[in-house]
Write an enzyme that holds these catalytic residues in place. Structure first.
Site, short mmCIF file in Angstrom:
data_model
loop_
_atom_site.label_atom_id
_atom_site.label_comp_id
_atom_site.label_asym_id
_atom_site.label_seq_id
_atom_site.Cartn_x
_atom_site.Cartn_y
_atom_site.Cartn_z
N LEU A 179 25.48 66.98 39.49
CA LEU A 179 25.37 65.85 38.56
C LEU A 179 26.70 65.17 38.28
O LEU A 179 26.98 64.77 37.16
CB LEU A 179 24.71 66.33 37.26
CG LEU A 179 23.31 66.91 37.41
CD1 LEU A 179 22.81 67.45 36.06
CD2 LEU A 179 22.35 65.87 37.97
N ALA A 180 27.53 65.05 39.32
CA ALA A 180 28.67 64.14 39.21
C ALA A 180 28.11 62.72 39.17
O ALA A 180 26.89 62.54 39.10
CB ALA A 180 29.62 64.35 40.38
N ARG A 233 26.01 73.40 38.37
CA ARG A 233 26.60 74.72 38.11
C ARG A 233 27.38 74.72 36.80
O ARG A 233 27.34 75.70 36.05
CB ARG A 233 27.52 75.11 39.27
CG ARG A 233 26.76 75.48 40.54
CD ARG A 233 27.71 76.12 41.55
NE ARG A 233 27.06 76.42 42.80
CZ ARG A 233 26.30 77.48 43.03
NH1 ARG A 233 26.07 78.35 42.05
NH2 ARG A 233 25.76 77.69 44.21
N ASN A 293 27.67 62.37 51.85
CA ASN A 293 28.25 61.77 53.07
C ASN A 293 28.59 62.86 54.07
O ASN A 293 29.74 63.09 54.40
CB ASN A 293 29.50 60.96 52.74
CG ASN A 293 29.21 59.50 52.53
OD1 ASN A 293 28.19 58.99 52.97
ND2 ASN A 293 30.10 58.82 51.84
N SER A 351 23.88 54.52 50.26
CA SER A 351 24.97 53.55 50.13
C SER A 351 24.75 52.65 48.92
O SER A 351 23.64 52.27 48.61
CB SER A 351 25.07 52.69 51.39
OG SER A 351 26.11 51.74 51.24
N LYS A 368 24.37 56.17 58.46
CA LYS A 368 25.24 55.96 57.30
C LYS A 368 26.71 55.98 57.71
O LYS A 368 27.53 55.21 57.19
CB LYS A 368 24.97 57.04 56.24
CG LYS A 368 25.90 56.99 55.01
CD LYS A 368 25.85 55.65 54.30
CE LYS A 368 26.43 55.69 52.90
NZ LYS A 368 27.80 56.17 52.79
N HIS A 401 27.44 52.70 59.29
CA HIS A 401 27.49 51.74 58.18
C HIS A 401 28.88 51.76 57.56
O HIS A 401 29.50 50.71 57.33
CB HIS A 401 26.43 52.10 57.14
CG HIS A 401 26.64 51.45 55.80
ND1 HIS A 401 27.59 51.89 54.89
CD2 HIS A 401 26.01 50.41 55.19
CE1 HIS A 401 27.55 51.14 53.81
NE2 HIS A 401 26.61 50.24 53.96
N ASN A 402 29.40 52.95 57.29
CA ASN A 402 30.71 53.05 56.66
C ASN A 402 31.82 52.59 57.60
O ASN A 402 32.82 52.02 57.16
CB ASN A 402 30.97 54.49 56.21
CG ASN A 402 30.21 54.85 54.95
OD1 ASN A 402 29.20 54.22 54.63
ND2 ASN A 402 30.65 55.87 54.25
N GLU A 451 31.86 49.01 57.40
CA GLU A 451 32.46 48.70 56.10
C GLU A 451 33.99 48.72 56.19
O GLU A 451 34.67 47.85 55.64
CB GLU A 451 31.97 49.72 55.08
CG GLU A 451 32.55 49.61 53.69
CD GLU A 451 32.10 50.78 52.81
OE1 GLU A 451 32.97 51.41 52.19
OE2 GLU A 451 30.88 51.06 52.77
N TYR A 452 34.54 49.71 56.90
CA TYR A 452 35.99 49.77 57.09
C TYR A 452 36.48 48.49 57.75
O TYR A 452 37.48 47.89 57.33
CB TYR A 452 36.37 50.96 57.99
CG TYR A 452 36.60 52.28 57.30
CD1 TYR A 452 35.65 52.83 56.45
CD2 TYR A 452 37.76 53.00 57.54
CE1 TYR A 452 35.86 54.06 55.85
CE2 TYR A 452 37.98 54.23 56.94
CZ TYR A 452 37.03 54.77 56.10
OH TYR A 452 37.25 55.98 55.50
N ARG A 467 44.56 51.76 57.87
CA ARG A 467 44.66 52.60 56.67
C ARG A 467 45.69 53.71 56.87
O ARG A 467 46.43 54.05 55.95
CB ARG A 467 43.29 53.21 56.34
CG ARG A 467 42.28 52.20 55.87
CD ARG A 467 41.11 52.86 55.15
NE ARG A 467 40.03 51.91 54.89
CZ ARG A 467 39.01 52.16 54.08
NH1 ARG A 467 38.92 53.33 53.46
NH2 ARG A 467 38.08 51.25 53.88
#
Length: 481
Positions: free
Chosen positions: A17-18, A40, A109, A135, A189, A192-193, A196-197, A293
């Site tokens: 639950l972050a 936890r 991810n 996403s 995914k 997709h990322n 995105e980069y 990057r």
């Protein structure tokens, strides 16, 4: 409220639950589903219920046994923990508690090869497994993300009524569909990322050109990006670029000017580039974005190099409207190339791994919720509707015409950047790919001749069938290999 919720059991569980996990749990509860929640660190569970418990029907638990017991059968649990070993550990804990045909969904991810391995582990334990790319960031998780579930098809059918309602919809179509077997969902995914980069790197190169060559300040550039959003470049990333450039800090100055120029990464772009190398797919724009990057991370080295490597000062030019428009056109053409490369990578992977991906579906579910959502994804869907075997988006009439129209501006912008020492690796690599792609005969004949000379790797000829080798350093004769 569903029948399961009415019976005192949850429809789905969220473990971890972050921010992302908590928001997915809230999303499902807001949509009328009963949601079992467990973390936890129980303080996170208590905090979620204290702050948002009124949003829907939650089933909080202090231990994993009670968490599993609160779920209706066949149980479905979304894991939202850090990728890597924590996912494996959580799967083992759940397998010990679950029953045959219960479902584990990894919504993080994860690397697609890990997902394929976990799929087999769960299959051996008679547990169904779904690897689901999600996403949209924390806002998307709450309001409606784009979701890319792969793995067990029957498990997807069980959770489809829930996840398709949790996902955002565009024109009445949920941005969620079954992707394919084992690791397909997380693979899509990942790509997709990677796109995105590239998309973000291209935007930063346009920003750098406007700032360095034309001396535009953040507010002026924000206005330009806002204008661009009204045209073909309409996208979420262009929208938030304008917002970031518009933001001022407590001093009243643009916040962006005070942010350290060092971009971090979590690995999905690097995974995309690594896999492209393995498949032999030239995703040059994505790879250059990853390298950019990495170079940004060499901040101390860059500071030393600026002092020791001579370079002329850039003379600021008048921000002529036509030249700013040329940057826009270069950005759009490069963006098309980046997406074309990403979609080709998915097509090659689909054939290599036997996934039978429907590429038009990828464009459909990326139209909303996700980070790369953009107007021209509708054009990509239309391209695959016209030809579901399309080998490259640049061969579709719409995208061909768009790139041809932008080509002169694209070249002018890159020449200007090179002349003034402004690095535009993604712009440049996208153009180089375009130029290489449209040549029916390139220079690799010489390359293959060199390989045959030093390694007897052989070559093929244009004028006859078969493979050949020349005894270059011996008698110079050509022999069939």
């Amino acid at each position: 409220m569903t029948n399961q919720s009415a019976a005192g059991l949850a429809d789905i569980g969220v473990l971890g639950l972050a921010v992302m996990g908590a928001n997915l749990a809230r999303n499902a509860a807001r949509k009328g589903f009963g949601v079992a929640v467990f973390n936890r660190n129980h303080e996170r569970t208590e905090k979620l219920i204290a702050e948002y418990g009124s949003e829907g029907r939650f089933f909080p638990s202090k231990n994993i046994e009670d968490f599993v017991a609160s779920l209706a059968k066949p149980r479905a649990v979304i894991i939202m923990v850090k990728a890597g070993k924590p996912v494996d550990d959580m799967i083992e804990d759940l397998i010990a508690q679950l029953e045959p045909d219960d479902i584990i969904i990894d919504g993080g991810n994860s690397l697609y090869t890990d997902t394929a391995r976990r799929f087999k582990r769960c299959e051996d334990a008679n547990i169904r497994f779904v690897g689901m790319g999600v996403s949209g960031g924390e806002e998307g998780a709450l309001e409606g993300p784009s979701m890319m579930p792969g793995g067990d098809r029957a498990a997807y059918e069980r959770i489809a009524p829930i996840v398709t309602k949790m996902a955002v919809s565009v024109d009445g179509t949920p941005c969620c569909t079954y992707i394919g077997p084992d690791g397909a969902g997380h693979y899509v995914k990942m790509v997709h990322n990677g796109i995105e980069y590239a998309d973000m790197q291209l935007i930063t190169e346009a920003y750098d050109l406007m700032k360095t060559l034309y001396g535009l300040d953040a507010k002026a550039m924000s206005d330009i990006f806002t204008d661009w959003k009204a045209g073909d470049l309409d996208s979420y990333l262009i929208e938030i670029t304008a917002a970031v450039l518009r933001k001022t800090d407590s001093t009243g100055k643009p916040l962006v000017d005070s942010i350290v120029d060092e971009a971090e990464q979590k690995g999905t772009g690097r995974w995309t580039a690594q896999n492209a190398l393995e498949l032999g797919v030239p995703v040059t724009a994505i790879t250059e974005a990853v390298f950019a990057r990495a170079l940004s991370g060499r901040r101390a080295m860059r500071g030393e190099a600026e002092k020791k490597l001579p370079h002329a000062a850039v003379a600021t030019r008048k921000p002529d409207r036509a030249e700013i428009d040329a940057i826009r056109d270069a950005l759009y053409a490069s963006k098309i190339v980046a997406y074309a490369q990403g979609f080709e990578q998915m097509a090659v992977a689909s054939n290599q791994y036997g996934w039978n991906l429907t590429l038009g579906d990828m464009a459909t579910i990326w139209r909303g919720g996700c980070i790369i959502r953009a107007r021209f994804l509708d054009r990509i869907k239309e391209a695959y509707d016209r030809d579901d075997k399309l080998s490259n988006l640049l061969l579709d009439d719409y995208f061909r015409d768009a790139v041809v129209k932008a080509e002169d501006a694209w070249r002018r912008v890159i020449v200007l950047a090179v002349q003034n020492g402004v690095a535009v690796p993604a712009f440049s690599s996208a153009l180089a790919y375009y130029d290489g792609l449209r040549r029916a005969r390139g220079p690799a004949n010489l390359l293959q001749g060199l390989r045959d000379y030093f390694g007897a790797h052989t070559y093929r000829r244009l004028d006859k069938e078969g493979s050949f080798h020349t005894r270059w350093s011996q008698d110079g004769t050509e022999v069939e290999a």
